[in-house]
Design an enzyme around this catalytic site. Structure first.
Site, mmCIF file in Angstrom:
data_model
loop_
_atom_site.group_PDB
_atom_site.id
_atom_site.type_symbol
_atom_site.label_atom_id
_atom_site.label_comp_id
_atom_site.label_asym_id
_atom_site.label_seq_id
_atom_site.Cartn_x
_atom_site.Cartn_y
_atom_site.Cartn_z
ATOM 1 N N CYS A 193 9.787 -6.384 6.135
ATOM 2 C CA CYS A 193 9.968 -5.468 4.594
ATOM 3 C C CYS A 193 9.757 -4.189 4.174
ATOM 4 O O CYS A 193 8.568 -3.614 4.287
ATOM 5 C CB CYS A 193 8.724 -6.563 3.455
ATOM 6 N N CYS A 220 16.656 -13.332 2.864
ATOM 7 C CA CYS A 220 15.149 -12.762 2.366
ATOM 8 C C CYS A 220 15.790 -11.951 1.813
ATOM 9 O O CYS A 220 16.326 -10.786 2.201
ATOM 10 C CB CYS A 220 13.722 -12.232 3.460
ATOM 11 N N CYS A 239 0.119 -1.701 -1.815
ATOM 12 C CA CYS A 239 -0.393 -2.427 -0.548
ATOM 13 C C CYS A 239 -0.478 -2.413 0.521
ATOM 14 O O CYS A 239 -0.003 -0.718 1.107
ATOM 15 C CB CYS A 239 -0.112 -3.759 -0.245
ATOM 16 N N GLU A 254 16.673 -3.652 0.650
ATOM 17 C CA GLU A 254 17.201 -4.903 2.175
ATOM 18 C C GLU A 254 17.045 -5.495 1.930
ATOM 19 O O GLU A 254 16.308 -6.543 1.221
ATOM 20 C CB GLU A 254 16.464 -4.153 3.039
ATOM 21 N N CYS A 261 1.222 -2.110 3.518
ATOM 22 C CA CYS A 261 3.263 -2.649 3.570
ATOM 23 C C CYS A 261 4.063 -0.828 2.859
ATOM 24 O O CYS A 261 3.696 -0.362 2.138
ATOM 25 C CB CYS A 261 3.597 -3.107 2.303
ATOM 26 N N CYS A 276 7.672 -0.499 -5.107
ATOM 27 C CA CYS A 276 6.730 -1.111 -5.282
ATOM 28 C C CYS A 276 5.767 -0.940 -5.755
ATOM 29 O O CYS A 276 5.377 0.240 -5.049
ATOM 30 C CB CYS A 276 6.505 -2.180 -4.446
HETATM 31 N N1 SAH Z 1 5.173 -8.119 -2.855
HETATM 32 C C1 SAH Z 1 5.491 -9.760 -2.316
HETATM 33 C C2 SAH Z 1 6.941 -10.116 -1.959
HETATM 34 C C3 SAH Z 1 7.196 -9.939 -0.776
HETATM 35 S S1 SAH Z 1 6.459 -8.575 -0.263
HETATM 36 C C4 SAH Z 1 4.505 -9.796 -2.265
HETATM 37 O O1 SAH Z 1 3.392 -9.236 -1.849
HETATM 38 O O2 SAH Z 1 4.029 -11.345 -1.408
HETATM 39 C C5 SAH Z 1 6.310 -9.977 1.829
HETATM 40 C C6 SAH Z 1 5.429 -10.599 2.723
HETATM 41 O O3 SAH Z 1 5.733 -9.695 3.133
HETATM 42 C C7 SAH Z 1 4.320 -10.240 1.639
HETATM 43 O O4 SAH Z 1 3.256 -11.664 1.876
HETATM 44 C C8 SAH Z 1 3.669 -8.796 2.012
HETATM 45 O O5 SAH Z 1 2.464 -9.503 2.349
HETATM 46 C C9 SAH Z 1 4.594 -8.707 3.565
HETATM 47 N N2 SAH Z 1 3.971 -7.773 4.363
HETATM 48 C C10 SAH Z 1 4.041 -6.650 3.722
HETATM 49 N N3 SAH Z 1 4.099 -5.356 5.152
HETATM 50 C C11 SAH Z 1 3.684 -6.167 5.939
HETATM 51 C C12 SAH Z 1 3.358 -5.868 7.782
HETATM 52 N N4 SAH Z 1 3.467 -4.703 7.322
HETATM 53 N N5 SAH Z 1 3.442 -6.528 8.033
HETATM 54 C C13 SAH Z 1 2.875 -8.095 8.104
HETATM 55 N N6 SAH Z 1 3.250 -8.645 6.184
HETATM 56 C C14 SAH Z 1 4.017 -7.502 5.609
HETATM 57 FE FE1 SF4 Z 2 4.897 -5.223 -2.868
HETATM 58 FE FE2 SF4 Z 2 4.225 -4.748 0.056
HETATM 59 FE FE3 SF4 Z 2 2.273 -5.135 -1.635
HETATM 60 FE FE4 SF4 Z 2 4.466 -7.581 -1.262
HETATM 61 S S1 SF4 Z 2 2.960 -6.619 0.393
HETATM 62 S S2 SF4 Z 2 2.953 -6.013 -3.509
HETATM 63 S S3 SF4 Z 2 5.833 -5.810 -1.255
HETATM 64 S S4 SF4 Z 2 2.725 -3.562 -1.443
#
Ligand code: SAH
Ligand code: SF4
Length: 348
Positions: free
Chosen positions: A333, A105, A116, A92, A119, A112
């Site tokens: 995301c 974006c 996390c 996406e 996420c 991934c």
């Molecule tokens: N993997 C990279 C880039 C993609 S994620 C990273 O982690 O930085 C992009 C951003 O979205 C990151 O800052 C991540 O921590 C944030 N993100 C992911 N899930 C989220 C959520 N449920 N609410 C708010 N931010 C979120």
């Molecule tokens: Fe991967 Fe989501 Fe963590 Fe970014 S925030 S590193 S996309 S698992």
């Protein structure tokens, strides 16, 4: 054998390969320009002879993602796209309108591996990395669909860009090409969960892109609980790399900080964060958590967010609360891909 993707090629590489196919070097620039317009078939490259188009088709794959879903915000025109790639995988991207221009974006991987907790992108693990051309395609085809130019890019969609280092670097080279989209490095941000060794490697490239680090917590205990990457690169190690990045590139580092109720929003954490960032220019983006159903985590209250921001600012750290674009289609995301996968599973 699968054919190489032509959109991953730079002009010098194309020149060399075309020469081997018996073509004149000047064709390389012509083809490169076409590739970056969002054509989906070699036959659309109308100023090339038919035999040359056939030759290109025989030797290369011209990727062209298909729109599977598109959500348009009725509030601010933000558009969220779900694309199907040539192998059936989906990624996406988001198109955002700001007063200073349009921003994209984009995703760097299918899924991934960083895992996390908050996420949606990480839930199914990593499927595969995207090629440089596939990252570029997201921009080309959003421009094609909207008829509008994109002037800013954030690598903040699904995936960990520094876990796909070589392709991401090639993408940065391609997107900056004057014969392509010509988007300068200062208009590009790369967001990472904190692969410190890769940040050190990136610093040595001496690029002018903005490094955006997903910190989310200033203490190892809560950061490791949310982000497994913290067990390999604890907070102090990560911050050392961020400081080094600034020292080498002169670019202020941005920190993403998700406000999660009771987990990352406590006043002592704001103080600890300010102390951690002290000494180098830094900017903190406070992002209210987008509740992902699977995680059980809740966003902080507005009061807690502004109290946190005040503590940072009174310690000299600039902090903004991220404006949520397209709140009516808001699915952070990875959520659109996730809901699509779940629906497909239900149908099976
Ligand atoms: N993997 C990279 C880039 C993609 S994620 C990273 O982690 O930085 C992009 C951003 O979205 C990151 O800052 C991540 O921590 C944030 N993100 C992911 N899930 C989220 C959520 N449920 N609410 C708010 N931010 C979120
Ligand atoms: Fe991967 Fe989501 Fe963590 Fe970014 S925030 S590193 S996309 S698992």
């Amino acid at each position: 054998m699968t054919k190489p993707e032509i959109k991953c090629r730079t002009i010098p590489e194309l020149k060399e390969e075309l020469a081997a196919l018996g073509e004149k070097p000047f064709r390389a620039q012509q083809i490169f320009r076409w590739m970056h317009t969002g054509v989906s078939d070699f036959d659309e490259m109308t100023n090339l002879s038919k035999p040359l188009r056939t030759k290109l088709r025989e030797n290369y794959l011209l990727t062209a993602p298909r729109i599977v879903r598109k959500q348009v915000s009725a509030l601010d025109g933000t558009i969220k796209y779900l694309w199907e790639l040539h192998d059936g995988n989906c990624v996406e991207s988001v198109f955002m309108r700001y007063h200073h221009g349009n921003s994209a974006c984009v995703s760097s991987q299918v899924g991934c591996r960083m895992g996390c907790k908050f996420c949606a992108s990480g839930i199914g693990g990593l499927v595969r990395s995207l090629s440089a051309g596939e990252i570029l395609d997201q921009i080309l085809f959003m421009q094609k669909d909207t008829g509008e130019r994109i002037s800013n890019i954030v690598l903040m969609g699904t995936g960990e860009p520094l876990d796909n280092y070589d392709n991401v670097l090639r993408f940065l080279e391609l997107v900056g090409s004057p014969d392509g989209l010509n988007i300068g490095q200062r208009h590009i941000s790369l967001s990472t969960s904190g692969l410190a060794d890769q940040i050190d490697r990136l610093a040595e490239e001496k690029l002018q892109i903005t490094l955006s680090v997903s910190l989310h917590s200033p203490d190892n205990e809560s950061r490791s609980a949310m982000m497994p990457v913290n067990r390999s690169y604890p907070v102090e190690r990560l911050i050392r790399s961020c400081r080094h990045y600034f020292d080498v590139t002169g670019r202020r580092v941005s920190y993403e900080y998700t406000m999660i109720d009771g987990v990352s929003d406590r006043p002592w954490q704001a103080k600890k964060l300010a102390a951690l960032l002290h000494g180098r220019p830094a900017h903190v983006n406070l992002i209210p958590l987008n509740a992902v159903t699977e995680s059980g985590l809740r966003p902080s209250t507005r009061q807690h967010v502004s109290a946190f921001q005040k503590i940072l600012e009174s310690s000299g750290v600039t902090a903004t609360v991220r404006r949520t674009l397209g709140p009516d289609i808001d699915a952070s995301c990875g959520q659109l891909r996730r809901s699509y996968i779940e629906q497909s599973n239900e149908k099976e």
